[in-house]
Design a protein around this motif. Structure first.
Motif, PDB file in Angstrom:
ATOM      1  N   SER A  60      -6.231   4.823   6.777  1.00  0.00           N
ATOM      2  CA  SER A  60      -5.720   5.768   5.883  1.00  0.00           C
ATOM      3  C   SER A  60      -4.217   6.448   6.728  1.00  0.00           C
ATOM      4  O   SER A  60      -4.039   5.963   8.274  1.00  0.00           O
ATOM      5  CB  SER A  60      -6.637   6.404   6.832  1.00  0.00           C
ATOM      6  N   ASP A  61      -3.835   7.182   5.514  1.00  0.00           N
ATOM      7  CA  ASP A  61      -2.501   7.599   6.086  1.00  0.00           C
ATOM      8  C   ASP A  61      -2.617   8.766   6.739  1.00  0.00           C
ATOM      9  O   ASP A  61      -1.453  10.146   6.877  1.00  0.00           O
ATOM     10  CB  ASP A  61      -1.364   7.400   5.172  1.00  0.00           C
ATOM     11  N   GLN A  62      -3.927   9.504   6.663  1.00  0.00           N
ATOM     12  CA  GLN A  62      -4.185  10.798   7.381  1.00  0.00           C
ATOM     13  C   GLN A  62      -4.203  11.003   8.585  1.00  0.00           C
ATOM     14  O   GLN A  62      -5.243   9.962   8.856  1.00  0.00           O
ATOM     15  CB  GLN A  62      -5.439  11.094   6.289  1.00  0.00           C
ATOM     16  N   ASP A  63      -4.956  12.244   9.304  1.00  0.00           N
ATOM     17  CA  ASP A  63      -5.309  12.187  10.518  1.00  0.00           C
ATOM     18  C   ASP A  63      -6.770  11.592  10.795  1.00  0.00           C
ATOM     19  O   ASP A  63      -7.235  11.245  12.190  1.00  0.00           O
ATOM     20  CB  ASP A  63      -5.527  13.426  10.837  1.00  0.00           C
ATOM     21  N   ASP A  64      -7.505  11.492  10.323  1.00  0.00           N
ATOM     22  CA  ASP A  64      -8.952  10.827   9.609  1.00  0.00           C
ATOM     23  C   ASP A  64      -8.905   9.712  10.724  1.00  0.00           C
ATOM     24  O   ASP A  64     -10.320   9.096  11.077  1.00  0.00           O
ATOM     25  CB  ASP A  64      -9.617  11.292   8.686  1.00  0.00           C
ATOM     26  N   GLY A  65      -7.968   8.718  10.422  1.00  0.00           N
ATOM     27  CA  GLY A  65      -8.059   7.671  10.797  1.00  0.00           C
ATOM     28  C   GLY A  65      -8.800   6.435  10.246  1.00  0.00           C
ATOM     29  O   GLY A  65      -9.864   5.766  11.486  1.00  0.00           O
ATOM     30  N   GLN A  66      -9.605   6.602   8.942  1.00  0.00           N
ATOM     31  CA  GLN A  66     -10.136   5.802   8.586  1.00  0.00           C
ATOM     32  C   GLN A  66     -10.055   4.257   8.283  1.00  0.00           C
ATOM     33  O   GLN A  66      -8.143   3.949   7.705  1.00  0.00           O
ATOM     34  CB  GLN A  66     -10.680   6.266   7.615  1.00  0.00           C
ATOM     35  N   VAL A  67     -11.207   2.798   8.481  1.00  0.00           N
ATOM     36  CA  VAL A  67     -10.260   1.857   7.863  1.00  0.00           C
ATOM     37  C   VAL A  67     -10.942   1.587   6.510  1.00  0.00           C
ATOM     38  O   VAL A  67     -12.884   1.647   6.793  1.00  0.00           O
ATOM     39  CB  VAL A  67     -10.167   1.082   8.850  1.00  0.00           C
TER      40      VAL A  67
ATOM     41  N   ILE B 250      -8.202   7.939  -0.786  1.00  0.00           N
ATOM     42  CA  ILE B 250      -7.161   7.978   0.903  1.00  0.00           C
ATOM     43  C   ILE B 250      -5.495   7.807   0.493  1.00  0.00           C
ATOM     44  O   ILE B 250      -5.734   6.373   0.118  1.00  0.00           O
ATOM     45  CB  ILE B 250      -7.469   7.927   1.473  1.00  0.00           C
ATOM     46  N   PRO B 251      -5.135   8.329   1.090  1.00  0.00           N
ATOM     47  CA  PRO B 251      -3.314   7.931   0.803  1.00  0.00           C
ATOM     48  C   PRO B 251      -3.296   6.609   2.082  1.00  0.00           C
ATOM     49  O   PRO B 251      -4.926   6.651   3.682  1.00  0.00           O
ATOM     50  CB  PRO B 251      -2.706   9.173   1.417  1.00  0.00           C
TER      51      PRO B 251
ATOM     52  N   VAL C  89       1.392  -0.960   0.123  1.00  0.00           N
ATOM     53  CA  VAL C  89      -0.017  -0.427   0.045  1.00  0.00           C
ATOM     54  C   VAL C  89       0.607   0.677   0.280  1.00  0.00           C
ATOM     55  O   VAL C  89       2.063   1.193   0.325  1.00  0.00           O
ATOM     56  CB  VAL C  89      -1.070   0.294   0.914  1.00  0.00           C
ATOM     57  N   SER C  90       0.601   2.226  -0.220  1.00  0.00           N
ATOM     58  CA  SER C  90       1.180   3.404  -0.541  1.00  0.00           C
ATOM     59  C   SER C  90       0.596   4.862  -0.126  1.00  0.00           C
ATOM     60  O   SER C  90      -1.209   4.749  -0.661  1.00  0.00           O
ATOM     61  CB  SER C  90       1.737   3.920  -2.209  1.00  0.00           C
ATOM     62  N   THR C  91       0.837   5.832   0.341  1.00  0.00           N
ATOM     63  CA  THR C  91       0.293   7.241   0.373  1.00  0.00           C
ATOM     64  C   THR C  91      -0.387   7.532  -0.919  1.00  0.00           C
ATOM     65  O   THR C  91      -1.147   8.413  -1.168  1.00  0.00           O
ATOM     66  CB  THR C  91       1.429   8.043   0.626  1.00  0.00           C
ATOM     67  N   ASP C  92       0.470   7.261  -2.269  1.00  0.00           N
ATOM     68  CA  ASP C  92       0.075   8.293  -3.922  1.00  0.00           C
ATOM     69  C   ASP C  92      -2.040   6.979  -3.756  1.00  0.00           C
ATOM     70  O   ASP C  92      -2.453   6.901  -4.927  1.00  0.00           O
ATOM     71  CB  ASP C  92       0.568   7.371  -4.734  1.00  0.00           C
TER      72      ASP C  92
ATOM     73  N   LYS D  69      -4.564  -3.942  -9.003  1.00  0.00           N
ATOM     74  CA  LYS D  69      -3.951  -2.697  -8.184  1.00  0.00           C
ATOM     75  C   LYS D  69      -5.434  -1.861  -8.372  1.00  0.00           C
ATOM     76  O   LYS D  69      -6.416  -1.895  -9.051  1.00  0.00           O
ATOM     77  CB  LYS D  69      -3.173  -1.498  -9.120  1.00  0.00           C
ATOM     78  N   ILE D  70      -5.530  -1.776  -7.073  1.00  0.00           N
ATOM     79  CA  ILE D  70      -6.913  -0.788  -6.654  1.00  0.00           C
ATOM     80  C   ILE D  70      -6.527   0.465  -5.586  1.00  0.00           C
ATOM     81  O   ILE D  70      -5.799   0.692  -5.302  1.00  0.00           O
ATOM     82  CB  ILE D  70      -7.539  -1.254  -5.506  1.00  0.00           C
TER      83      ILE D  70
END
Length: 84
Positions: free
Chosen positions: A48-55, A30-31, A6-9, A25-26
């Motif tokens: 998620s690599d963001q501060d929203d903490g999504q899974v 979100i990053p 997985v990647s921040t891209d 590839k999916i």
């Protein structure tokens, strides 16, 4: 044998390491920072690599763009995941 990254891209890539080719590839909205595979062999969770903490939960048997479920409630970046 497959390798998943997985990647921040905003992508999840599955590689056949024996053949050295990308097999799936999916793209997400979100990053990403981490991935975990369920023992059922077809469900994955992406952090998620963001501060929203999504899974994000995906069923690999379905369309690559179809999120099965989004889990929210964390207050920061998801650093690791594990199915229990």
């Amino acid at each position: 044998m497959l390798l998943c990254s997985v990647s921040t891209d905003q992508s999840v890539c599955f590689f056949d390491i024996n053949e050295k080719v990308l097999v799936k590839k999916i793209r997400t909205d979100i990053p990403l920072s981490c991935v975990s595979f369920c023992q059922d062999g077809h469900t994955i969770a992406l952090g998620s690599d963001q501060d929203d903490g999504q899974v994000l939960i995906y069923d690999l048997r379905k369309s690559s763009n179809e999120v099965l479920k989004t889990c929210a409630g964390h207050t920061g970046r998801i650093q690791s995941l594990q199915f229990a």
